[in-house]
Scaffold this motif. Structure first.
Motif, PDB file in Angstrom:
ATOM      1  N   TYR A 126      39.100  33.596  29.449  1.00 19.76           N
ATOM      2  CA  TYR A 126      40.292  32.817  29.142  1.00 19.76           C
ATOM      3  C   TYR A 126      41.574  33.458  29.670  1.00 19.76           C
ATOM      4  CZ  TYR A 126      36.773  30.756  26.202  1.00 19.76           C
ATOM      5  OH  TYR A 126      35.612  30.161  25.768  1.00 19.76           O
ATOM      6  N   ASP A 127      41.445  34.523  30.457  1.00 17.45           N
ATOM      7  CA  ASP A 127      42.627  35.126  31.070  1.00 17.45           C
ATOM      8  C   ASP A 127      43.286  34.131  32.026  1.00 17.45           C
ATOM      9  OD1 ASP A 127      42.098  37.414  29.717  1.00 17.45           O
ATOM     10  OD2 ASP A 127      41.406  38.568  31.442  1.00 17.45           O
ATOM     11  N   LYS A 128      44.618  34.113  32.027  1.00 15.77           N
ATOM     12  CA  LYS A 128      45.342  33.131  32.843  1.00 15.77           C
ATOM     13  C   LYS A 128      45.074  33.306  34.335  1.00 15.77           C
ATOM     14  CE  LYS A 128      49.112  32.334  29.566  1.00 15.77           C
ATOM     15  NZ  LYS A 128      50.578  32.417  29.324  1.00 15.77           N
ATOM     16  N   ASP A 129      44.979  34.571  34.797  1.00 15.96           N
ATOM     17  CA  ASP A 129      44.742  34.766  36.224  1.00 15.96           C
ATOM     18  C   ASP A 129      43.359  34.250  36.624  1.00 15.96           C
ATOM     19  OD1 ASP A 129      43.367  36.735  34.850  1.00 15.96           O
ATOM     20  OD2 ASP A 129      44.030  38.385  36.133  1.00 15.96           O
ATOM     21  N   PHE A 130      42.360  34.518  35.770  1.00 18.50           N
ATOM     22  CA  PHE A 130      41.018  34.028  36.074  1.00 18.50           C
ATOM     23  C   PHE A 130      40.952  32.510  36.000  1.00 18.50           C
ATOM     24  CE2 PHE A 130      36.890  32.597  34.364  1.00 18.50           C
ATOM     25  CZ  PHE A 130      36.127  32.825  35.499  1.00 18.50           C
ATOM     26  N   ARG A 131      41.608  31.929  35.010  1.00 19.73           N
ATOM     27  CA  ARG A 131      41.621  30.466  34.880  1.00 19.73           C
ATOM     28  C   ARG A 131      42.252  29.815  36.118  1.00 19.73           C
ATOM     29  NH1 ARG A 131      39.208  27.251  30.722  1.00 19.73           N
ATOM     30  NH2 ARG A 131      38.494  28.746  29.189  1.00 19.73           N
ATOM     31  N   THR A 132      43.293  30.445  36.640  1.00 22.14           N
ATOM     32  CA  THR A 132      43.942  29.922  37.842  1.00 22.14           C
ATOM     33  C   THR A 132      42.990  29.960  39.031  1.00 22.14           C
ATOM     34  OG1 THR A 132      46.118  30.648  37.062  1.00 22.14           O
ATOM     35  CG2 THR A 132      45.879  30.235  39.429  1.00 22.14           C
ATOM     36  N   ILE A 133      42.280  31.088  39.170  1.00 15.74           N
ATOM     37  CA  ILE A 133      41.310  31.223  40.268  1.00 15.74           C
ATOM     38  C   ILE A 133      40.179  30.230  40.111  1.00 15.74           C
ATOM     39  CG2 ILE A 133      39.593  32.768  41.276  1.00 15.74           C
ATOM     40  CD1 ILE A 133      41.514  35.076  40.525  1.00 15.74           C
ATOM     41  N   ARG A 134      39.700  30.060  38.884  1.00 18.85           N
ATOM     42  CA  ARG A 134      38.598  29.124  38.682  1.00 18.85           C
ATOM     43  C   ARG A 134      39.024  27.688  38.995  1.00 18.85           C
ATOM     44  NH1 ARG A 134      34.209  27.980  33.847  1.00 18.85           N
ATOM     45  NH2 ARG A 134      33.479  26.078  34.815  1.00 18.85           N
ATOM     46  N   ALA A 135      40.239  27.317  38.583  1.00 16.80           N
ATOM     47  CA  ALA A 135      40.731  25.965  38.868  1.00 16.80           C
ATOM     48  C   ALA A 135      40.806  25.722  40.371  1.00 16.80           C
ATOM     49  CB  ALA A 135      42.097  25.758  38.224  1.00 16.80           C
ATOM     50  N   ALA A 136      41.269  26.726  41.113  1.00 10.33           N
ATOM     51  CA  ALA A 136      41.339  26.594  42.575  1.00 10.33           C
ATOM     52  C   ALA A 136      39.945  26.519  43.179  1.00 10.33           C
ATOM     53  CB  ALA A 136      42.110  27.775  43.157  1.00 10.33           C
ATOM     54  N   TYR A 137      39.026  27.311  42.627  1.00  9.52           N
ATOM     55  CA  TYR A 137      37.636  27.302  43.107  1.00  9.52           C
ATOM     56  C   TYR A 137      36.990  25.939  42.841  1.00  9.52           C
ATOM     57  CZ  TYR A 137      32.673  28.548  43.461  1.00  9.52           C
ATOM     58  OH  TYR A 137      31.341  28.585  43.788  1.00  9.52           O
ATOM     59  N   ASP A 138      37.160  25.419  41.619  1.00  6.47           N
ATOM     60  CA  ASP A 138      36.559  24.129  41.258  1.00  6.47           C
ATOM     61  C   ASP A 138      37.117  22.988  42.105  1.00  6.47           C
ATOM     62  OD1 ASP A 138      35.003  25.359  39.353  1.00  6.47           O
ATOM     63  OD2 ASP A 138      36.290  24.815  37.664  1.00  6.47           O
ATOM     64  N   ALA A 139      38.405  23.068  42.425  1.00  6.21           N
ATOM     65  CA  ALA A 139      39.054  22.017  43.205  1.00  6.21           C
ATOM     66  C   ALA A 139      38.860  22.203  44.708  1.00  6.21           C
ATOM     67  CB  ALA A 139      40.548  21.979  42.884  1.00  6.21           C
ATOM     68  N   LEU A 180      33.667  41.370  34.395  1.00  8.73           N
ATOM     69  CA  LEU A 180      33.785  40.850  35.750  1.00  8.73           C
ATOM     70  C   LEU A 180      32.547  40.053  36.136  1.00  8.73           C
ATOM     71  CD1 LEU A 180      35.296  44.005  37.491  1.00  8.73           C
ATOM     72  CD2 LEU A 180      36.428  42.258  36.121  1.00  8.73           C
ATOM     73  N   ILE A 181      31.373  40.564  35.755  1.00  9.10           N
ATOM     74  CA  ILE A 181      30.120  39.863  36.038  1.00  9.10           C
ATOM     75  C   ILE A 181      30.075  38.539  35.286  1.00  9.10           C
ATOM     76  CG2 ILE A 181      27.617  39.963  35.771  1.00  9.10           C
ATOM     77  CD1 ILE A 181      27.902  43.047  36.138  1.00  9.10           C
ATOM     78  N   ASP A 182      30.499  38.567  34.020  1.00  5.03           N
ATOM     79  CA  ASP A 182      30.498  37.344  33.218  1.00  5.03           C
ATOM     80  C   ASP A 182      31.428  36.293  33.811  1.00  5.03           C
ATOM     81  OD1 ASP A 182      29.947  35.828  30.612  1.00  5.03           O
ATOM     82  OD2 ASP A 182      32.131  36.006  30.572  1.00  5.03           O
ATOM     83  N   GLN A 183      32.586  36.723  34.292  1.00  7.71           N
ATOM     84  CA  GLN A 183      33.522  35.772  34.901  1.00  7.71           C
ATOM     85  C   GLN A 183      32.877  35.066  36.089  1.00  7.71           C
ATOM     86  OE1 GLN A 183      36.935  38.239  35.774  1.00  7.71           O
ATOM     87  NE2 GLN A 183      38.019  37.570  33.941  1.00  7.71           N
ATOM     88  N   PHE A 184      32.224  35.821  36.961  1.00  3.88           N
ATOM     89  CA  PHE A 184      31.601  35.219  38.136  1.00  3.88           C
ATOM     90  C   PHE A 184      30.455  34.285  37.754  1.00  3.88           C
ATOM     91  CE2 PHE A 184      32.957  38.678  41.381  1.00  3.88           C
ATOM     92  CZ  PHE A 184      34.125  37.976  41.614  1.00  3.88           C
ATOM     93  N   LEU A 185      29.621  34.719  36.816  1.00  8.07           N
ATOM     94  CA  LEU A 185      28.488  33.892  36.407  1.00  8.07           C
ATOM     95  C   LEU A 185      28.952  32.601  35.752  1.00  8.07           C
ATOM     96  CD1 LEU A 185      26.066  36.596  34.946  1.00  8.07           C
ATOM     97  CD2 LEU A 185      25.869  35.392  37.126  1.00  8.07           C
ATOM     98  N   TRP A 186      30.085  32.670  35.045  1.00  9.75           N
ATOM     99  CA  TRP A 186      30.616  31.486  34.360  1.00  9.75           C
ATOM    100  C   TRP A 186      31.313  30.550  35.335  1.00  9.75           C
ATOM    101  CZ3 TRP A 186      35.688  30.138  32.045  1.00  9.75           C
ATOM    102  CH2 TRP A 186      35.576  29.135  31.083  1.00  9.75           C
ATOM    103  N   MET A 187      31.873  31.115  36.400  1.00  5.56           N
ATOM    104  CA  MET A 187      32.625  30.308  37.355  1.00  5.56           C
ATOM    105  C   MET A 187      31.731  29.647  38.403  1.00  5.56           C
ATOM    106  SD  MET A 187      35.901  31.405  39.745  1.00  5.56           S
ATOM    107  CE  MET A 187      35.037  32.664  40.678  1.00  5.56           C
ATOM    108  N   ILE A 188      30.743  30.366  38.879  1.00 10.01           N
ATOM    109  CA  ILE A 188      29.946  29.904  40.015  1.00 10.01           C
ATOM    110  C   ILE A 188      28.601  29.367  39.557  1.00 10.01           C
ATOM    111  CG2 ILE A 188      28.916  30.587  42.211  1.00 10.01           C
ATOM    112  CD1 ILE A 188      31.030  32.857  42.280  1.00 10.01           C
ATOM    113  N   ASP A 189      28.343  28.117  39.851  1.00  8.61           N
ATOM    114  CA  ASP A 189      27.080  27.487  39.457  1.00  8.61           C
ATOM    115  C   ASP A 189      26.031  27.751  40.531  1.00  8.61           C
ATOM    116  OD1 ASP A 189      25.139  26.014  38.227  1.00  8.61           O
ATOM    117  OD2 ASP A 189      25.919  24.068  38.860  1.00  8.61           O
TER     118      ASP A 189
END
Length: 205
Positions: A126-139, A180-189
């Motif tokens: 839920y970190d803002k920087d990670f959320r920003t990266i994930r939103a850009a990745y998803d879009a 860091l591992i959890d962030q990647f696993l949660w972001m990338i399907d």
């Protein structure tokens, strides 16, 4: 009606959990009990009405605790999850949940057999920087990435306290790397195909 929390382990992280529950969830959550083997650590608790224990067993026997927040060193997580599950408490466990995959599988068997909710504290999702990266990745705003890299250099620049000792489940990869591992696993399907690590300046204790 607020959810009643008991914190097991009142060092740095235990204090962080209490502060969050008291300041951010007023009316929804209440810290009713705190436990630490060093009584002095509980002297500055914000929850003035919380019962103070030096035994986890006594806290877990307290009917005024709905959720056990496990903040002890990593090598004690399995023991505390086992105790909390058999006491019928909901469980929030600090990361890394276990020292090994086998330990984690044992944890899951225990909580399932006891029928209690169990979760691991992965708040970095839920970190803002990670959320920003994930939103850009998803879009797909940056095209199709072929490599993602994440780095961390320790809390305040270095590992501290018991975290530096391997036997307690410490060190950068085990203690902070899981975020860091959890962030990647949660972001990338995508399934994980290979895993490797480059460890620089490793000191074994």
């Amino acid at each position: 009606m607020s959810v009643k929390f008991g914190i097991i382990g009142f060092g740095f992280v235990g204090h962080v959990h209490e502060k969050s529950l008291v300041e951010e969830f007023q009316g929804e959550a209440e810290v009713t009990a705190i436990c630490d083997i060093i009584p002095e650590r509980m002297d500055d608790a914000l929850s003035k009405n919380a019962k103070k224990y030096t035994s986890a067993d006594e806290l877990l026997a307290d009917p005024d605790v709905d959720v056990a927040v496990i903040c002890v060193p990593n090598h004690l997580h399995l023991e505390m999850v086992d105790k909390a599950a058999h006491a019928g408490k909901n469980i929030l466990c600090e990361k890394p949940a276990a020292m090994t995959l086998s330990e984690f599988e044992t944890m899951m068997q225990i909580v399932k057999s006891c029928g209690v909710p169990f979760t691991v504290h992965h708040q970095r999702r839920y970190d803002k920087d990670f959320r920003t990266i994930r939103a850009a990745y998803d879009a797909q705003e940056v095209g199709k990435p072929y490599m993602l890299q994440s780095r961390l250099y320790g809390f305040n620049g270095n590992m501290h306290d018991w975290h530096v000792y391997n036997k307690y489940g410490g060190g950068m990869l085990l203690d902070w790397g899981v975020h860091l591992i959890d962030q990647f696993l949660w972001m990338i399907d995508s399934p994980v195909k290979t895993v490797y690590a480059i460890m620089n300046n490793v000191i074994n204790f």
